[in-house]
Design a protein around this motif. Structure first.
Motif, PDB file in Angstrom:
ATOM      1  N   GLN A  88     -14.792 -15.720  20.051  1.00 24.26           N
ATOM      2  CA  GLN A  88     -13.588 -16.531  20.261  1.00 24.26           C
ATOM      3  C   GLN A  88     -12.813 -16.712  18.962  1.00 24.26           C
ATOM      4  OE1 GLN A  88     -13.387 -16.356  23.640  1.00 24.26           O
ATOM      5  NE2 GLN A  88     -12.737 -18.477  23.671  1.00 24.26           N
ATOM      6  N   MET A  89     -13.379 -16.287  17.841  1.00 26.94           N
ATOM      7  CA  MET A  89     -12.780 -16.539  16.532  1.00 26.94           C
ATOM      8  C   MET A  89     -12.006 -15.311  16.050  1.00 26.94           C
ATOM      9  SD  MET A  89     -14.624 -17.540  12.892  1.00 26.94           S
ATOM     10  CE  MET A  89     -15.603 -18.824  13.685  1.00 26.94           C
ATOM     11  N   ASP A  90     -10.677 -15.419  16.052  1.00 24.88           N
ATOM     12  CA  ASP A  90      -9.841 -14.368  15.486  1.00 24.88           C
ATOM     13  C   ASP A  90      -9.912 -14.423  13.962  1.00 24.88           C
ATOM     14  OD1 ASP A  90      -9.115 -13.801  18.081  1.00 24.88           O
ATOM     15  OD2 ASP A  90      -7.220 -14.884  17.983  1.00 24.88           O
ATOM     16  N   LEU A  91      -9.591 -13.310  13.313  1.00 22.31           N
ATOM     17  CA  LEU A  91      -9.624 -13.247  11.856  1.00 22.31           C
ATOM     18  C   LEU A  91      -8.229 -13.002  11.303  1.00 22.31           C
ATOM     19  CD1 LEU A  91     -12.834 -11.146  11.118  1.00 22.31           C
ATOM     20  CD2 LEU A  91     -12.579 -13.633  11.170  1.00 22.31           C
ATOM     21  N   HIS A  92      -7.914 -13.689  10.214  1.00 23.57           N
ATOM     22  CA  HIS A  92      -6.642 -13.541   9.532  1.00 23.57           C
ATOM     23  C   HIS A  92      -6.945 -13.214   8.071  1.00 23.57           C
ATOM     24  CE1 HIS A  92      -2.491 -15.455   8.358  1.00 23.57           C
ATOM     25  NE2 HIS A  92      -2.549 -14.151   8.133  1.00 23.57           N
ATOM     26  N   LEU A  93      -6.579 -12.008   7.644  1.00 23.96           N
ATOM     27  CA  LEU A  93      -6.862 -11.549   6.289  1.00 23.96           C
ATOM     28  C   LEU A  93      -5.563 -11.257   5.553  1.00 23.96           C
ATOM     29  CD1 LEU A  93      -9.708  -8.989   7.142  1.00 23.96           C
ATOM     30  CD2 LEU A  93      -9.967 -11.383   6.455  1.00 23.96           C
ATOM     31  N   ARG A  94      -5.598 -11.457   4.229  1.00 21.21           N
ATOM     32  CA  ARG A  94      -4.381 -11.248   3.433  1.00 21.21           C
ATOM     33  C   ARG A  94      -4.766 -10.758   2.034  1.00 21.21           C
ATOM     34  NH1 ARG A  94      -1.103 -16.486   3.371  1.00 21.21           N
ATOM     35  NH2 ARG A  94      -0.707 -15.880   5.539  1.00 21.21           N
ATOM     36  N   ARG A  95      -3.980  -9.804   1.518  1.00 21.99           N
ATOM     37  CA  ARG A  95      -4.178  -9.325   0.146  1.00 21.99           C
ATOM     38  C   ARG A  95      -2.868  -8.726  -0.357  1.00 21.99           C
ATOM     39  NH1 ARG A  95      -7.908  -3.908   0.224  1.00 21.99           N
ATOM     40  NH2 ARG A  95      -8.657  -4.910  -1.691  1.00 21.99           N
ATOM     41  N   THR A  96      -2.779  -8.545  -1.683  1.00 24.07           N
ATOM     42  CA  THR A  96      -1.624  -7.902  -2.309  1.00 24.07           C
ATOM     43  C   THR A  96      -2.074  -6.609  -2.972  1.00 24.07           C
ATOM     44  OG1 THR A  96      -0.516 -10.025  -2.708  1.00 24.07           O
ATOM     45  CG2 THR A  96       0.214  -8.143  -4.022  1.00 24.07           C
ATOM     46  N   VAL A  97      -1.287  -5.552  -2.778  1.00 22.27           N
ATOM     47  CA  VAL A  97      -1.560  -4.247  -3.373  1.00 22.27           C
ATOM     48  C   VAL A  97      -0.364  -3.855  -4.222  1.00 22.27           C
ATOM     49  CG1 VAL A  97      -2.084  -1.820  -2.930  1.00 22.27           C
ATOM     50  CG2 VAL A  97      -2.962  -3.593  -1.388  1.00 22.27           C
ATOM     51  N   ARG A  98      -0.620  -3.442  -5.459  1.00 24.27           N
ATOM     52  CA  ARG A  98       0.449  -3.028  -6.373  1.00 24.27           C
ATOM     53  C   ARG A  98       0.343  -1.520  -6.616  1.00 24.27           C
ATOM     54  NH1 ARG A  98      -1.815  -7.679  -7.576  1.00 24.27           N
ATOM     55  NH2 ARG A  98      -0.531  -9.553  -7.738  1.00 24.27           N
ATOM     56  N   ILE A  99       1.454  -0.824  -6.435  1.00 21.22           N
ATOM     57  CA  ILE A  99       1.450   0.636  -6.510  1.00 21.22           C
ATOM     58  C   ILE A  99       2.517   1.102  -7.488  1.00 21.22           C
ATOM     59  CG2 ILE A  99       1.673   2.776  -5.168  1.00 21.22           C
ATOM     60  CD1 ILE A  99       1.206   0.876  -2.672  1.00 21.22           C
ATOM     61  N   ASP A 100       2.137   1.948  -8.430  1.00 19.25           N
ATOM     62  CA  ASP A 100       3.091   2.615  -9.316  1.00 19.25           C
ATOM     63  C   ASP A 100       3.559   3.870  -8.585  1.00 19.25           C
ATOM     64  OD1 ASP A 100       4.426   4.087 -11.284  1.00 19.25           O
ATOM     65  OD2 ASP A 100       3.169   3.259 -12.886  1.00 19.25           O
ATOM     66  N   GLN A 101       4.683   3.746  -7.887  1.00 18.08           N
ATOM     67  CA  GLN A 101       5.126   4.828  -7.018  1.00 18.08           C
ATOM     68  C   GLN A 101       5.481   6.098  -7.798  1.00 18.08           C
ATOM     69  OE1 GLN A 101       7.568   3.301  -3.473  1.00 18.08           O
ATOM     70  NE2 GLN A 101       8.025   1.804  -5.091  1.00 18.08           N
ATOM     71  N   ASP A 102       6.118   5.935  -8.952  1.00 15.33           N
ATOM     72  CA  ASP A 102       6.523   7.101  -9.735  1.00 15.33           C
ATOM     73  C   ASP A 102       5.309   7.920 -10.161  1.00 15.33           C
ATOM     74  OD1 ASP A 102       9.119   6.224  -9.452  1.00 15.33           O
ATOM     75  OD2 ASP A 102       9.128   5.160 -11.382  1.00 15.33           O
ATOM     76  N   VAL A 150       2.990   0.075   5.869  1.00 16.78           N
ATOM     77  CA  VAL A 150       4.230  -0.213   5.146  1.00 16.78           C
ATOM     78  C   VAL A 150       4.707   1.085   4.497  1.00 16.78           C
ATOM     79  CG1 VAL A 150       5.304  -1.564   3.305  1.00 16.78           C
ATOM     80  CG2 VAL A 150       3.455  -2.572   4.679  1.00 16.78           C
ATOM     81  N   ARG A 151       5.921   1.499   4.810  1.00 16.39           N
ATOM     82  CA  ARG A 151       6.494   2.712   4.224  1.00 16.39           C
ATOM     83  C   ARG A 151       7.058   2.408   2.837  1.00 16.39           C
ATOM     84  NH1 ARG A 151       7.908   6.942   7.794  1.00 16.39           N
ATOM     85  NH2 ARG A 151       9.813   7.396   6.610  1.00 16.39           N
ATOM     86  N   LEU A 152       6.873   3.353   1.920  1.00 19.14           N
ATOM     87  CA  LEU A 152       7.321   3.199   0.539  1.00 19.14           C
ATOM     88  C   LEU A 152       8.281   4.339   0.208  1.00 19.14           C
ATOM     89  CD1 LEU A 152       3.812   2.481  -1.012  1.00 19.14           C
ATOM     90  CD2 LEU A 152       5.530   0.785  -0.397  1.00 19.14           C
ATOM     91  N   THR A 153       9.525   3.986  -0.022  1.00 19.99           N
ATOM     92  CA  THR A 153      10.534   5.011  -0.307  1.00 19.99           C
ATOM     93  C   THR A 153      11.223   4.803  -1.650  1.00 19.99           C
ATOM     94  OG1 THR A 153      12.208   3.706   0.876  1.00 19.99           O
ATOM     95  CG2 THR A 153      11.017   5.379   2.143  1.00 19.99           C
ATOM     96  N   GLY A 154      10.892   3.743  -2.348  1.00 26.33           N
ATOM     97  CA  GLY A 154      11.578   3.426  -3.595  1.00 26.33           C
ATOM     98  C   GLY A 154      10.899   4.050  -4.798  1.00 26.33           C
ATOM     99  N   SER A 155      11.240   3.523  -5.957  1.00 32.94           N
ATOM    100  CA  SER A 155      10.660   3.979  -7.218  1.00 32.94           C
ATOM    101  C   SER A 155      10.129   2.765  -7.976  1.00 32.94           C
ATOM    102  CB  SER A 155      11.713   4.715  -8.053  1.00 32.94           C
ATOM    103  OG  SER A 155      12.803   3.857  -8.348  1.00 32.94           O
ATOM    104  N   GLY A 156       9.478   3.040  -9.099  1.00 39.37           N
ATOM    105  CA  GLY A 156       8.935   1.956  -9.901  1.00 39.37           C
ATOM    106  C   GLY A 156       7.694   1.358  -9.263  1.00 39.37           C
ATOM    107  N   SER A 157       7.384   0.136  -9.659  1.00 37.10           N
ATOM    108  CA  SER A 157       6.191  -0.544  -9.154  1.00 37.10           C
ATOM    109  C   SER A 157       6.532  -1.366  -7.917  1.00 37.10           C
ATOM    110  CB  SER A 157       5.603  -1.459 -10.230  1.00 37.10           C
ATOM    111  OG  SER A 157       4.459  -2.128  -9.761  1.00 37.10           O
ATOM    112  N   ALA A 158       5.680  -1.272  -6.896  1.00 35.89           N
ATOM    113  CA  ALA A 158       5.896  -2.018  -5.653  1.00 35.89           C
ATOM    114  C   ALA A 158       4.690  -2.920  -5.404  1.00 35.89           C
ATOM    115  CB  ALA A 158       6.094  -1.073  -4.483  1.00 35.89           C
ATOM    116  N   ALA A 159       4.959  -4.184  -5.097  1.00 37.03           N
ATOM    117  CA  ALA A 159       3.903  -5.126  -4.725  1.00 37.03           C
ATOM    118  C   ALA A 159       3.995  -5.349  -3.217  1.00 37.03           C
ATOM    119  CB  ALA A 159       4.063  -6.444  -5.470  1.00 37.03           C
ATOM    120  N   VAL A 160       2.971  -4.942  -2.500  1.00 42.96           N
ATOM    121  CA  VAL A 160       2.974  -5.005  -1.040  1.00 42.96           C
ATOM    122  C   VAL A 160       1.997  -6.085  -0.584  1.00 42.96           C
ATOM    123  CG1 VAL A 160       2.591  -3.737   1.096  1.00 42.96           C
ATOM    124  CG2 VAL A 160       3.509  -2.549  -0.915  1.00 42.96           C
ATOM    125  N   SER A 161       2.500  -7.016   0.198  1.00 41.11           N
ATOM    126  CA  SER A 161       1.651  -8.066   0.764  1.00 41.11           C
ATOM    127  C   SER A 161       1.149  -7.608   2.135  1.00 41.11           C
ATOM    128  CB  SER A 161       2.425  -9.372   0.910  1.00 41.11           C
ATOM    129  OG  SER A 161       2.802  -9.881  -0.359  1.00 41.11           O
TER     130      SER A 161
END
Length: 299
Positions: free
Chosen positions: A42-56, A90-101
């Motif tokens: 009966q217990m649903d789970l809710h998880l969260r994290r941040t990922v940082r990607i150097d796209q270039d 999450v799609r990544l189309t930009g440049s530089g560093s991206a922080a994805v929640s």
């Protein structure tokens, strides 16, 4: 991150930086633990994290052009239910560093056993041109990370449903019913189903509050656990193929019943308990009460 031999180039490990998963609760958030012993379906789970990607760097180190579309994806797998599925992408189309929640919500009814949560950086779209050593196929894994959370504690865990017994063949006033089907080699998740009568508000409410039970809820849940454990053990002892030393497939009903028997009666033999149940059913019932620690609300 584990390194695998792939037929294309992958970026260095420091291109992707990840925070640990947080478990989100009504009281806030905590680092995701290794196990949730009080978890139930009966217990649903809710998880969260941040990922940082150097796209270039991710693109340049893999030989991809700046316009190549990347994707950060989360996929879950539950060994107890033998189910898996996508959780977020999450799609990544930009440049530089991206922080994805990343914010993932999983239904408890789909889970069980060991929950594996895989996070991966992928090539999002097929590329017909490029360097021979660069990834081309959509879904090519450039980086991956796996986290694990054990959801099953000491109690047997299996699917459950809250229904109106008045619309079934079960007695209207019964509080719950455990269905057991299949043979000992059948998958546990397809062989067991706990049905709770919605007309019995005390039991239905106890399961609704299973994530944060009150004292009265703990008492009710203890009674349900004791009765379902007794039903499972008696079902096992009624089967001739349930014997000492028998081996059953992983995640099977036989393996589940064997594990429950060993947990409740360590050091006792199946043949001994089968004989006890046959010769002295009242004493067997009392030993079951002791084994499941009925009404010990601190479980």
């Amino acid at each position: 991150m584990s390194r695998r031999a792939l037929p294309y180039r992958i970026p260095s490990e420091d291109v992707v930086q990840v925070d640990p998963w947080d478990l989100i609760t009504d009281d806030g958030h905590i680092p995701m633990p290794e196990a949730l012993p009080d978890w139930d379906y009966q217990m649903d789970l809710h998880l969260r994290r941040t990922v940082r990607i150097d796209q270039d760097r991710a693109r340049s180190q893999t030989g991809l052009p700046p316009e190549a579309v990347l994707m950060l994806a989360v996929v879950w797998t539950a060994t107890g239910s033998n189910l898996s599925g996508p959780a977020q992408h999450v799609r990544l189309t930009g440049s530089g560093s991206a922080a994805v929640s990343l914010d993932v919500r999983l239904r408890g009814s789909d889970l069980g056993g060991l929950l594996l949560v895989d996070t991966a950086l992928l090539l999002a779209e097929h590329r017909s041109e490029g360097r021979p050593s660069s990834p081309r196929r959509a879904g090519s894994v450039l980086w991956s990370d796996r986290s694990a959370l054990r959801l099953q504690g000491d109690a047997p865990q299996f699917p459950m449903a809250v229904i109106d017994f008045g619309r079934t063949s079960f007695p209207d006033g019964a509080a719950w019913h455990l269905q057991i089907s299949g043979n000992l080699e059948s998958a546990t998740m397809g062989s067991l189903l706990l049905l709770v009568n919605e007309r019995n508000t005390a039991v239905a409410t106890a399961f609704e509050n299973a994530g944060k039970p009150r004292d009265i809820d703990r008492i009710v849940l203890s009674a349900v656990y004791a009765d379902t454990a007794r039903t499972m053990i008696e079902h096992a002892l009624s089967l001739d193929e349930f014997v000492d030393g028998a081996e059953f497939p992983a995640e099977s009903l036989g393996e589940t019943l064997t594990a429950l028997f060993d947990q409740l009666f360590p050091g006792r033999s199946i043949s001994d308990m089968r004989l006890r149940r046959h010769q002295s059913p009242s004493l067997f019932a009392s030993e079951m009460q002791e084994a499941v620690k009925i009404f010990e609300v601190s479980r």
